[in-house]
Motif scaffolding. Structure first.
Motif, PDB file in Angstrom:
ATOM      1  N   HIS A  38       0.810  -1.210   0.000  1.00 42.79           N
ATOM      2  CA  HIS A  38       0.000   0.000   0.000  1.00 42.79           C
ATOM      3  C   HIS A  38       0.846   1.263   0.000  1.00 42.79           C
ATOM      4  O   HIS A  38       0.437   2.300   0.476  1.00 42.79           O
ATOM      5  CB  HIS A  38      -0.955   0.005   1.197  1.00 42.79           C
ATOM      6  CG  HIS A  38      -1.947  -1.090   1.115  1.00 42.79           C
ATOM      7  ND1 HIS A  38      -1.882  -2.194   1.923  1.00 42.79           N
ATOM      8  CD2 HIS A  38      -3.000  -1.292   0.299  1.00 42.79           C
ATOM      9  CE1 HIS A  38      -2.868  -3.011   1.615  1.00 42.79           C
ATOM     10  NE2 HIS A  38      -3.550  -2.497   0.639  1.00 42.79           N
ATOM     11  N   ARG A  39       2.008   1.181  -0.590  1.00 39.61           N
ATOM     12  CA  ARG A  39       2.897   2.335  -0.655  1.00 39.61           C
ATOM     13  C   ARG A  39       2.433   3.305  -1.726  1.00 39.61           C
ATOM     14  O   ARG A  39       1.624   2.978  -2.573  1.00 39.61           O
ATOM     15  CB  ARG A  39       4.322   1.885  -0.967  1.00 39.61           C
ATOM     16  CG  ARG A  39       4.430   1.291  -2.362  1.00 39.61           C
ATOM     17  CD  ARG A  39       5.847   0.975  -2.715  1.00 39.61           C
ATOM     18  NE  ARG A  39       5.965   0.245  -3.941  1.00 39.61           N
ATOM     19  CZ  ARG A  39       5.793   0.744  -5.162  1.00 39.61           C
ATOM     20  NH1 ARG A  39       5.457   1.988  -5.309  1.00 39.61           N
ATOM     21  NH2 ARG A  39       5.934  -0.005  -6.234  1.00 39.61           N
ATOM     22  N   THR A  47      -2.281   4.815  -3.523  1.00 44.08           N
ATOM     23  CA  THR A  47      -2.949   3.627  -4.032  1.00 44.08           C
ATOM     24  C   THR A  47      -4.460   3.822  -3.935  1.00 44.08           C
ATOM     25  O   THR A  47      -4.942   4.670  -3.174  1.00 44.08           O
ATOM     26  CB  THR A  47      -2.543   2.384  -3.227  1.00 44.08           C
ATOM     27  OG1 THR A  47      -2.988   2.550  -1.882  1.00 44.08           O
ATOM     28  CG2 THR A  47      -1.053   2.153  -3.262  1.00 44.08           C
ATOM     29  N   PRO A  48      -5.234   3.036  -4.678  1.00 39.43           N
ATOM     30  CA  PRO A  48      -6.694   3.163  -4.605  1.00 39.43           C
ATOM     31  C   PRO A  48      -7.237   3.022  -3.188  1.00 39.43           C
ATOM     32  O   PRO A  48      -8.154   3.751  -2.802  1.00 39.43           O
ATOM     33  CB  PRO A  48      -7.189   2.038  -5.514  1.00 39.43           C
ATOM     34  CG  PRO A  48      -6.101   1.866  -6.504  1.00 39.43           C
ATOM     35  CD  PRO A  48      -4.828   2.097  -5.729  1.00 39.43           C
ATOM     36  N   LEU A  49      -6.655   2.118  -2.401  1.00 39.65           N
ATOM     37  CA  LEU A  49      -7.120   1.953  -1.026  1.00 39.65           C
ATOM     38  C   LEU A  49      -6.906   3.227  -0.213  1.00 39.65           C
ATOM     39  O   LEU A  49      -7.790   3.668   0.524  1.00 39.65           O
ATOM     40  CB  LEU A  49      -6.409   0.779  -0.347  1.00 39.65           C
ATOM     41  CG  LEU A  49      -6.745   0.558   1.132  1.00 39.65           C
ATOM     42  CD1 LEU A  49      -8.220   0.227   1.292  1.00 39.65           C
ATOM     43  CD2 LEU A  49      -5.897  -0.549   1.706  1.00 39.65           C
ATOM     44  N   THR A  54      -9.049   8.001   2.372  1.00 38.75           N
ATOM     45  CA  THR A  54      -8.933   9.454   2.527  1.00 38.75           C
ATOM     46  C   THR A  54     -10.270  10.123   2.219  1.00 38.75           C
ATOM     47  O   THR A  54     -10.712  11.019   2.944  1.00 38.75           O
ATOM     48  CB  THR A  54      -7.828  10.016   1.624  1.00 38.75           C
ATOM     49  OG1 THR A  54      -6.589   9.375   1.968  1.00 38.75           O
ATOM     50  CG2 THR A  54      -7.679  11.512   1.784  1.00 38.75           C
ATOM     51  N   GLN A  55     -10.930   9.673   1.161  1.00 42.57           N
ATOM     52  CA  GLN A  55     -12.236  10.248   0.824  1.00 42.57           C
ATOM     53  C   GLN A  55     -13.262   9.946   1.913  1.00 42.57           C
ATOM     54  O   GLN A  55     -14.081  10.794   2.250  1.00 42.57           O
ATOM     55  CB  GLN A  55     -12.738   9.716  -0.522  1.00 42.57           C
ATOM     56  CG  GLN A  55     -14.007  10.422  -1.000  1.00 42.57           C
ATOM     57  CD  GLN A  55     -13.790  11.914  -1.212  1.00 42.57           C
ATOM     58  OE1 GLN A  55     -12.883  12.301  -1.934  1.00 42.57           O
ATOM     59  NE2 GLN A  55     -14.619  12.736  -0.592  1.00 42.57           N
ATOM     60  N   THR A  56     -13.201   8.759   2.479  1.00 45.38           N
ATOM     61  CA  THR A  56     -14.106   8.417   3.577  1.00 45.38           C
ATOM     62  C   THR A  56     -13.881   9.351   4.758  1.00 45.38           C
ATOM     63  O   THR A  56     -14.840   9.844   5.365  1.00 45.38           O
ATOM     64  CB  THR A  56     -13.890   6.948   4.010  1.00 45.38           C
ATOM     65  OG1 THR A  56     -14.198   6.093   2.910  1.00 45.38           O
ATOM     66  CG2 THR A  56     -14.752   6.585   5.211  1.00 45.38           C
ATOM     67  N   GLN A  70     -11.570   9.930  12.771  1.00 47.43           N
ATOM     68  CA  GLN A  70     -10.296   9.637  13.429  1.00 47.43           C
ATOM     69  C   GLN A  70     -10.006   8.138  13.416  1.00 47.43           C
ATOM     70  O   GLN A  70      -8.869   7.727  13.204  1.00 47.43           O
ATOM     71  CB  GLN A  70     -10.313  10.143  14.879  1.00 47.43           C
ATOM     72  CG  GLN A  70      -8.999   9.960  15.602  1.00 47.43           C
ATOM     73  CD  GLN A  70      -7.864  10.719  14.949  1.00 47.43           C
ATOM     74  OE1 GLN A  70      -7.962  11.921  14.763  1.00 47.43           O
ATOM     75  NE2 GLN A  70      -6.798  10.023  14.576  1.00 47.43           N
ATOM     76  N   GLU A  71     -11.036   7.320  13.598  1.00 46.27           N
ATOM     77  CA  GLU A  71     -10.841   5.876  13.544  1.00 46.27           C
ATOM     78  C   GLU A  71     -10.353   5.443  12.158  1.00 46.27           C
ATOM     79  O   GLU A  71      -9.455   4.610  12.043  1.00 46.27           O
ATOM     80  CB  GLU A  71     -12.148   5.147  13.891  1.00 46.27           C
ATOM     81  CG  GLU A  71     -12.529   5.239  15.356  1.00 46.27           C
ATOM     82  CD  GLU A  71     -13.868   4.577  15.646  1.00 46.27           C
ATOM     83  OE1 GLU A  71     -14.295   3.699  14.871  1.00 46.27           O
ATOM     84  OE2 GLU A  71     -14.487   4.938  16.654  1.00 46.27           O
ATOM     85  N   GLU A  72     -10.940   6.027  11.121  1.00 48.42           N
ATOM     86  CA  GLU A  72     -10.507   5.709   9.757  1.00 48.42           C
ATOM     87  C   GLU A  72      -9.074   6.176   9.518  1.00 48.42           C
ATOM     88  O   GLU A  72      -8.283   5.487   8.891  1.00 48.42           O
ATOM     89  CB  GLU A  72     -11.443   6.352   8.725  1.00 48.42           C
ATOM     90  CG  GLU A  72     -12.768   5.664   8.575  1.00 48.42           C
ATOM     91  CD  GLU A  72     -12.639   4.247   8.033  1.00 48.42           C
ATOM     92  OE1 GLU A  72     -11.824   4.007   7.109  1.00 48.42           O
ATOM     93  OE2 GLU A  72     -13.342   3.367   8.554  1.00 48.42           O
ATOM     94  N   ALA A  73      -8.746   7.361  10.034  1.00 47.76           N
ATOM     95  CA  ALA A  73      -7.392   7.886   9.876  1.00 47.76           C
ATOM     96  C   ALA A  73      -6.376   6.973  10.561  1.00 47.76           C
ATOM     97  O   ALA A  73      -5.285   6.750  10.040  1.00 47.76           O
ATOM     98  CB  ALA A  73      -7.305   9.296  10.436  1.00 47.76           C
TER      99      ALA A  73
END
Length: 76
Positions: A38-39, A47-49, A54-56, A70-73
């Protein structure tokens, strides 16, 4: 098929990967391999992920769900 290769990793990166592995309850290679997959690529494009997460995060912030953002970050 798994192949073994040796690579040089800076000590601070090793310590960071070891810490993350311990926090997640997984082995060192699992975290190291995940990071390599995922670099950011040579064109410095995420990467797409990473783009999706980031959009989420942005979307959650826009609707005021800061704790969820914050949890997603933290997953990044």
């Amino acid at each position: 098929m798994k192949k073994k290769k040796s690579i040089w990793i800076d000590e601070d990166t090793i310590a960071d990967i070891e810490k993350e592995a311990k926090e997640k309850g997984v082995k060192f290679p699992a975290v190291a391999n995940e990071r390599m997959r995922h670099r950011v690529n040579e064109a410095n494009e995420a990467t797409p992920l990473i783009r999706a997460r980031t959009q989420t995060i942005i979307n959650l912030c826009r609707v005021g769900k800061i704790d969820e953002a914050q949890e997603e970050a933290n997953k990044l």
